[in-house]
Design a protein around this motif. Structure first.
Motif, PDB file in Angstrom:
ATOM      1  N   ILE A  75       1.018  -1.351  -0.096  1.00 21.48           N
ATOM      2  CA  ILE A  75       0.219  -0.051  -0.080  1.00 21.48           C
ATOM      3  C   ILE A  75       0.712   1.252  -0.109  1.00 21.48           C
ATOM      4  O   ILE A  75       1.972   1.502   0.652  1.00 21.48           O
ATOM      5  N   PHE A  76       0.604   2.235  -0.872  1.00 22.65           N
ATOM      6  CA  PHE A  76       0.985   3.443  -0.939  1.00 22.65           C
ATOM      7  C   PHE A  76       0.274   4.686  -0.527  1.00 22.65           C
ATOM      8  O   PHE A  76      -0.995   4.463  -1.084  1.00 22.65           O
ATOM      9  N   LYS A  77       0.408   5.469   0.161  1.00 21.01           N
ATOM     10  CA  LYS A  77      -0.515   6.546   0.539  1.00 21.01           C
ATOM     11  C   LYS A  77      -0.184   7.843  -0.244  1.00 21.01           C
ATOM     12  O   LYS A  77       0.940   8.426  -0.267  1.00 21.01           O
ATOM     13  N   VAL A  78      -1.533   8.429  -0.965  1.00 21.22           N
ATOM     14  CA  VAL A  78      -1.363   9.682  -1.431  1.00 21.22           C
ATOM     15  C   VAL A  78      -2.423  10.561  -0.800  1.00 21.22           C
ATOM     16  O   VAL A  78      -3.593  10.384  -0.809  1.00 21.22           O
ATOM     17  N   GLY A  79      -1.928  11.422   0.218  1.00 21.90           N
ATOM     18  CA  GLY A  79      -2.890  12.222   0.930  1.00 21.90           C
ATOM     19  C   GLY A  79      -3.814  11.208   1.788  1.00 21.90           C
ATOM     20  O   GLY A  79      -3.358  10.319   2.407  1.00 21.90           O
ATOM     21  N   ASP A  80      -5.031  11.468   1.538  1.00 18.12           N
ATOM     22  CA  ASP A  80      -5.937  10.514   2.064  1.00 18.12           C
ATOM     23  C   ASP A  80      -6.174   9.252   1.407  1.00 18.12           C
ATOM     24  O   ASP A  80      -7.193   8.287   1.982  1.00 18.12           O
ATOM     25  N   TYR A  81      -5.774   9.201   0.194  1.00 13.12           N
ATOM     26  CA  TYR A  81      -6.156   7.979  -0.524  1.00 13.12           C
ATOM     27  C   TYR A  81      -4.865   6.814  -0.367  1.00 13.12           C
ATOM     28  O   TYR A  81      -4.040   7.118  -0.004  1.00 13.12           O
ATOM     29  N   GLN A  82      -5.418   5.499  -0.958  1.00  9.03           N
ATOM     30  CA  GLN A  82      -4.490   4.499  -0.792  1.00  9.03           C
ATOM     31  C   GLN A  82      -4.412   3.922  -2.198  1.00  9.03           C
ATOM     32  O   GLN A  82      -5.299   3.842  -3.099  1.00  9.03           O
ATOM     33  N   VAL A  83      -2.958   3.589  -2.575  1.00  2.00           N
ATOM     34  CA  VAL A  83      -2.936   2.762  -3.955  1.00  2.00           C
ATOM     35  C   VAL A  83      -2.555   1.409  -3.539  1.00  2.00           C
ATOM     36  O   VAL A  83      -1.223   1.431  -2.831  1.00  2.00           O
ATOM     37  N   LYS A  84      -3.000   0.471  -3.985  1.00  3.26           N
ATOM     38  CA  LYS A  84      -2.544  -0.809  -3.510  1.00  3.26           C
ATOM     39  C   LYS A  84      -2.114  -1.440  -4.890  1.00  3.26           C
ATOM     40  O   LYS A  84      -2.630  -1.530  -5.754  1.00  3.26           O
ATOM     41  N   VAL A  85      -0.886  -2.285  -4.586  1.00  2.00           N
ATOM     42  CA  VAL A  85      -0.133  -2.930  -5.837  1.00  2.00           C
ATOM     43  C   VAL A  85      -0.691  -4.273  -5.910  1.00  2.00           C
ATOM     44  O   VAL A  85      -0.814  -5.048  -5.051  1.00  2.00           O
ATOM     45  N   ILE A  86      -1.268  -4.607  -7.136  1.00  3.44           N
ATOM     46  CA  ILE A  86      -1.760  -6.045  -7.670  1.00  3.44           C
ATOM     47  C   ILE A  86      -0.806  -6.417  -8.611  1.00  3.44           C
ATOM     48  O   ILE A  86      -0.853  -5.972  -9.891  1.00  3.44           O
ATOM     49  N   HIS A  87      -0.130  -7.467  -8.385  1.00  4.47           N
ATOM     50  CA  HIS A  87       0.770  -7.914  -9.622  1.00  4.47           C
ATOM     51  C   HIS A  87       0.026  -8.658 -10.472  1.00  4.47           C
ATOM     52  O   HIS A  87      -0.355  -9.810 -10.194  1.00  4.47           O
ATOM     53  N   THR A  88       0.038  -8.368 -11.833  1.00  6.83           N
ATOM     54  CA  THR A  88      -0.684  -8.990 -12.733  1.00  6.83           C
ATOM     55  C   THR A  88       0.185  -9.261 -13.946  1.00  6.83           C
ATOM     56  O   THR A  88      -0.078  -8.593 -15.176  1.00  6.83           O
ATOM     57  N   PRO A  89       1.083 -10.170 -13.960  1.00 12.20           N
ATOM     58  CA  PRO A  89       1.875 -10.506 -15.297  1.00 12.20           C
ATOM     59  C   PRO A  89       1.064 -11.212 -16.162  1.00 12.20           C
ATOM     60  O   PRO A  89      -0.086 -11.666 -16.163  1.00 12.20           O
ATOM     61  N   GLY A  90       1.578 -10.916 -17.374  1.00 10.33           N
ATOM     62  CA  GLY A  90       0.997 -11.299 -18.700  1.00 10.33           C
ATOM     63  C   GLY A  90       1.458 -10.723 -19.988  1.00 10.33           C
ATOM     64  O   GLY A  90       2.128 -10.995 -20.870  1.00 10.33           O
TER      65      GLY A  90
END
Length: 237
Positions: free
Chosen positions: A94-109
């Motif tokens: 999880i990375f935080k940008v202000g009050d938001y969260q950005v969650k990493v989802i690894h999707t290779p292909g």
């Protein structure tokens, strides 16, 4: 949620600007970075992160220029091996940008480091998916590009990875999520992308041929690889 698509029609390319509480993030920027810097200045925001969904073949990214000019941290998904200072995130980080969260989802292909970013608002509610070249509107990313760089990655192997990513990581998510892809119709990164540049995940599950729920992996691979034209010669570079 304050997210804006910055679309460049001549490249059929979409970058994204996310801002909360004076912090901003740019996703998949083009080489000309001044528009992103100007957009952040308009909000009196500091660009904290530059998120890359994957290493791009069809354009030169502006991530290094943004880092140099703003001090922003470059973020790639798992397995990426950048030859410069950058954060290689872990799956579900999880990375935080202000009050938001950005969650990493690894999707290779599409590529092995391809990553989808799940956006959560100030209340922790899931809002949308920045899918890069993993999922387009009406299509998915072509799986034959990485093989020109890493010989053991055949297009069949990559297509199999993409099938698993879509079924196991993307399709179980909420239908109300907004899909924000990296490209629209006209890009060489897919074969039948829609002219629309956003949609809900639920609608894509109904109309996108690659998300048909009864499709087997073998059927997916065959359908995905049928009709692909040769990639432009500069892509491997």
């Amino acid at each position: 949620m304050k997210i804006e698509q910055i679309y460049t029609g001549c490249l059929a390319h979409a970058a994204y600007y996310l801002e909360s509480k004076g912090e901003a993030a740019i996703f998949d920027p083009l080489r000309e970075v001044e528009p992103y810097i100007a957009r952040a200045k308009k909000d009196r925001a500091t660009i904290k992160y530059v998120f890359e969904t994957h290493f791009h073949a069809d354009f030169v990214s502006g991530h290094l220029d943004l880092k140099k000019k703003t001090g922003a941290e470059i973020v790639f998904g798992p397995t990426a091996k950048p030859g410069y200072e950058a954060t290689v995130a872990k799956d579900n980080q999880i990375f935080k940008v202000g009050d938001y969260q950005v969650k990493v989802i690894h999707t290779p292909g599409h590529t092995m480091e391809s990553t989808t970013y799940l956006l959560l608002d100030e209340n922790g509610k899931e809002h949308g998916l920045i899918t890069g070249d993993t999922l387009f509107i009406g299509d998915v990313g072509r799986p034959d590009l990485d093989q020109h760089v890493v010989s053991e990655l055949t297009e069949e192997k990559l297509a199999g990875y993409l099938f698993d990513s879509l079924r196991n990581k993307i399709m179980p998510l909420d239908d109300n999520l907004i899909v924000y892809p990296n490209h629209g119709a006209g890009s060489a990164c897919g074969k039948m992308m829609s002219k629309e540049t956003t949609d809900t995940l639920g609608h894509q599950k109904k109309v996108n041929y690659a998300l048909r729920p009864d499709m087997t992996k073998d059927e997916f691979i065959k359908e995905l690889l049928t009709g692909l034209t040769a990639p432009p010669g500069y892509f491997p570079q």
